[in-house]
Design a protein around this motif. Structure first.
Motif, PDB file in Angstrom:
ATOM      1  N   ARG A 201       0.321  -1.418  -0.056  1.00  0.00           N
ATOM      2  CA  ARG A 201       0.118   0.425  -0.217  1.00  0.00           C
ATOM      3  C   ARG A 201       0.970   0.941  -0.307  1.00  0.00           C
ATOM      4  O   ARG A 201       0.454   2.324  -0.610  1.00  0.00           O
ATOM      5  N   GLN A 202       1.605   1.478   0.862  1.00  0.00           N
ATOM      6  CA  GLN A 202       2.819   2.591   0.961  1.00  0.00           C
ATOM      7  C   GLN A 202       3.759   2.611  -0.418  1.00  0.00           C
ATOM      8  O   GLN A 202       3.914   3.717  -0.851  1.00  0.00           O
ATOM      9  N   MET A 203       4.510   1.882  -0.969  1.00  0.00           N
ATOM     10  CA  MET A 203       4.816   1.562  -2.380  1.00  0.00           C
ATOM     11  C   MET A 203       4.464   1.781  -3.163  1.00  0.00           C
ATOM     12  O   MET A 203       4.643   2.549  -4.501  1.00  0.00           O
ATOM     13  N   ASP A 204       2.757   1.228  -3.289  1.00  0.00           N
ATOM     14  CA  ASP A 204       2.191   1.653  -4.344  1.00  0.00           C
ATOM     15  C   ASP A 204       2.013   3.345  -4.323  1.00  0.00           C
ATOM     16  O   ASP A 204       2.023   3.667  -5.461  1.00  0.00           O
ATOM     17  N   PHE A 205       1.691   3.429  -3.225  1.00  0.00           N
ATOM     18  CA  PHE A 205       0.788   4.776  -3.790  1.00  0.00           C
ATOM     19  C   PHE A 205       2.236   6.076  -3.776  1.00  0.00           C
ATOM     20  O   PHE A 205       2.063   6.797  -4.936  1.00  0.00           O
ATOM     21  N   THR A 206       3.275   5.665  -2.972  1.00  0.00           N
ATOM     22  CA  THR A 206       4.802   6.687  -3.570  1.00  0.00           C
ATOM     23  C   THR A 206       5.353   7.221  -4.445  1.00  0.00           C
ATOM     24  O   THR A 206       5.504   7.588  -5.113  1.00  0.00           O
ATOM     25  N   ALA A 207       5.068   5.412  -5.687  1.00  0.00           N
ATOM     26  CA  ALA A 207       5.490   4.628  -7.027  1.00  0.00           C
ATOM     27  C   ALA A 207       4.574   5.906  -7.795  1.00  0.00           C
ATOM     28  O   ALA A 207       4.873   6.208  -8.246  1.00  0.00           O
ATOM     29  N   ASP A 208       3.315   5.932  -7.721  1.00  0.00           N
ATOM     30  CA  ASP A 208       1.858   6.173  -8.464  1.00  0.00           C
ATOM     31  C   ASP A 208       2.474   7.906  -8.281  1.00  0.00           C
ATOM     32  O   ASP A 208       2.073   8.701  -9.395  1.00  0.00           O
ATOM     33  N   LEU A 209       3.130   8.698  -7.342  1.00  0.00           N
ATOM     34  CA  LEU A 209       2.128   9.848  -6.888  1.00  0.00           C
ATOM     35  C   LEU A 209       4.231  10.734  -7.841  1.00  0.00           C
ATOM     36  O   LEU A 209       4.408  11.212  -8.964  1.00  0.00           O
ATOM     37  N   CYS A 210       5.399   9.420  -8.034  1.00  0.00           N
ATOM     38  CA  CYS A 210       5.848   9.791  -8.618  1.00  0.00           C
ATOM     39  C   CYS A 210       5.627   9.868  -9.936  1.00  0.00           C
ATOM     40  O   CYS A 210       6.645  10.661 -10.764  1.00  0.00           O
ATOM     41  N   LEU A 211       5.374   9.113 -10.378  1.00  0.00           N
ATOM     42  CA  LEU A 211       4.397   8.786 -12.136  1.00  0.00           C
ATOM     43  C   LEU A 211       3.949   9.894 -12.712  1.00  0.00           C
ATOM     44  O   LEU A 211       4.075  10.096 -13.458  1.00  0.00           O
ATOM     45  N   ALA A 212       3.079  10.746 -11.089  1.00  0.00           N
ATOM     46  CA  ALA A 212       2.249  11.446 -11.998  1.00  0.00           C
ATOM     47  C   ALA A 212       2.775  13.000 -11.409  1.00  0.00           C
ATOM     48  O   ALA A 212       2.318  14.439 -11.806  1.00  0.00           O
ATOM     49  N   ALA A 213       3.871  13.178 -11.065  1.00  0.00           N
ATOM     50  CA  ALA A 213       4.880  14.135 -11.283  1.00  0.00           C
ATOM     51  C   ALA A 213       5.354  14.722 -12.429  1.00  0.00           C
ATOM     52  O   ALA A 213       5.413  13.689 -13.182  1.00  0.00           O
ATOM     53  N   LYS A 214       4.486  16.131 -12.010  1.00  0.00           N
ATOM     54  CA  LYS A 214       4.977  16.958 -13.739  1.00  0.00           C
ATOM     55  C   LYS A 214       6.921  16.640 -14.234  1.00  0.00           C
ATOM     56  O   LYS A 214       6.931  17.279 -13.509  1.00  0.00           O
ATOM     57  N   PRO A 215       6.646  16.375 -15.004  1.00  0.00           N
ATOM     58  CA  PRO A 215       7.791  16.167 -16.125  1.00  0.00           C
ATOM     59  C   PRO A 215       8.316  17.719 -16.062  1.00  0.00           C
ATOM     60  O   PRO A 215       7.578  18.469 -16.893  1.00  0.00           O
ATOM     61  N   ARG A 216       9.365  17.929 -16.108  1.00  0.00           N
ATOM     62  CA  ARG A 216      10.332  19.130 -16.714  1.00  0.00           C
ATOM     63  C   ARG A 216      10.274  19.509 -17.897  1.00  0.00           C
ATOM     64  O   ARG A 216       9.727  19.931 -18.464  1.00  0.00           O
TER      65      ARG A 216
END
Length: 303
Positions: A282-297
């Motif tokens: 639950r924790q790692m899925d959530f953190t990974a999804d936050l990273c993948l959803a980050a606005k790209p440079r």
């Protein structure tokens, strides 16, 4: 360009290694690791090494008879003497053993001393991570010195990689990074091709930062992660890797080895023995999804 399937490439590598005298079990593990490295894009650590491994067998610097010997065993942790046997095989054995101990104790660790070269660390990660284990593989080569300590120009350490496989749905997170900015494989490739590196990741014998790969042959060195500005970070991580490998294995630079090889430590952690596998995911899925959803440079190159 002729293309070959991974299965065909593995079969080719096994045939080459067994003809050189390597037993079938070790040859299968070695071939699998080399082909996996190529599939991950780490071509400096894939089948590119096959001829070198055969040469090591022929000149006797890679052993092919017997199995690792136990130096000490204390339940959750053990130290093995890899006896210069094929490193991809002995490390794979250590991963399997560490996972079994983690199932029992929550954490399992095997330190391998006197290992031969283990190629691409990422090749050991995916299967354990998919099986629910957080797996770490650390490696250092006490027989060579190519990375300068922060603030110094004398090569002392090596790229000292750290790799981790972290369970996550639907696919695990795989990390394989060196504690130096670049690797000896990349430096060697650039030098052989007559090119430069993509940045000033090296320094010459006088301490000048450079992208010229030839300086490593002239008293120069690789810079730790962070370079000449923040290289204390990579330097610190490199010291940690050497402590967790050579230190725990009790064999390293102090013994002045000269052969091509590695000190290796494998750690397996079973999240199910802590807060629980579901809680971990639950924790790692959530953190990974936050990273993948980050606005790209750069929208063309997302996270």
């Amino acid at each position: 360009m002729t293309k070959h399937s991974p299965a065909a490439l593995r079969a080719f590598a096994v045939a080459v290694l067994t003809k050189a005298g390597m037993p079938e079990e070790a040859a299968q593990a070695t071939a699998r690791g080399l082909v996996e490295a190529d599939l991950y894009g780490h071509t400096t650590h894939g089948l590119n090494l096959l001829a070198d491994y055969v040469e090591e067998i022929e000149n006797g610097t890679m052993a092919i008879d017997g199995r690792p010997q136990t130096v000490s065993d204390h339940g959750a942790v053990a130290c093995w003497d890899a006896r210069r046997l094929p490193g991809l095989w002995t490390t794979a054995l250590a991963v399997t053993e560490a996972m079994a101990r983690a199932e029992r104790f929550g954490i399992g660790a095997i330190a391998l001393r006197r290992s031969h070269h283990i190629a691409c660390l990422a090749a050991f990660l995916e299967e354990p991570a998919r099986a629910g284990h957080l797996i770490l593989v650390l490696s250092s080569d006490p027989g060579e010195s190519r990375v300068a300590p922060f603030g110094g120009v004398t090569p002392v350490l090596m790229p000292d990689p750290i790799a981790a496989g972290i369970p996550r749905r639907p696919d695990p997170i795989l990390i394989d990074v060196s504690t130096s900015i670049t690797t000896m494989g990349m430096v060697g490739r650039a030098r052989n091709e007559g090119g430069k590196l993509a940045g000033k990741w090296l320094q010459d014998a006088e301490g000048n930062a450079t992208d010229d790969p030839t300086v490593v042959l002239e008293g120069g060195s690789l810079l730790p992660v962070g370079g000449q500005d923040h290289g204390h970070k990579g330097f610190g991580l490199g010291l940690l890797v050497e402590a967790l490998t050579q230190g725990l294995g009790g064999y390293g630079r102090a013994d002045k080895p000269t052969d091509w090889g590695a000190a290796v430590t494998v750690m397996a952690i079973a999240p199910a023995r802590f807060a629980g596998e579901d809680a971990f995911l639950r924790q790692m899925d959530f953190t990974a999804d936050l990273c993948l959803a980050a606005k790209p440079r750069d929208p063309a190159v997302p996270v």
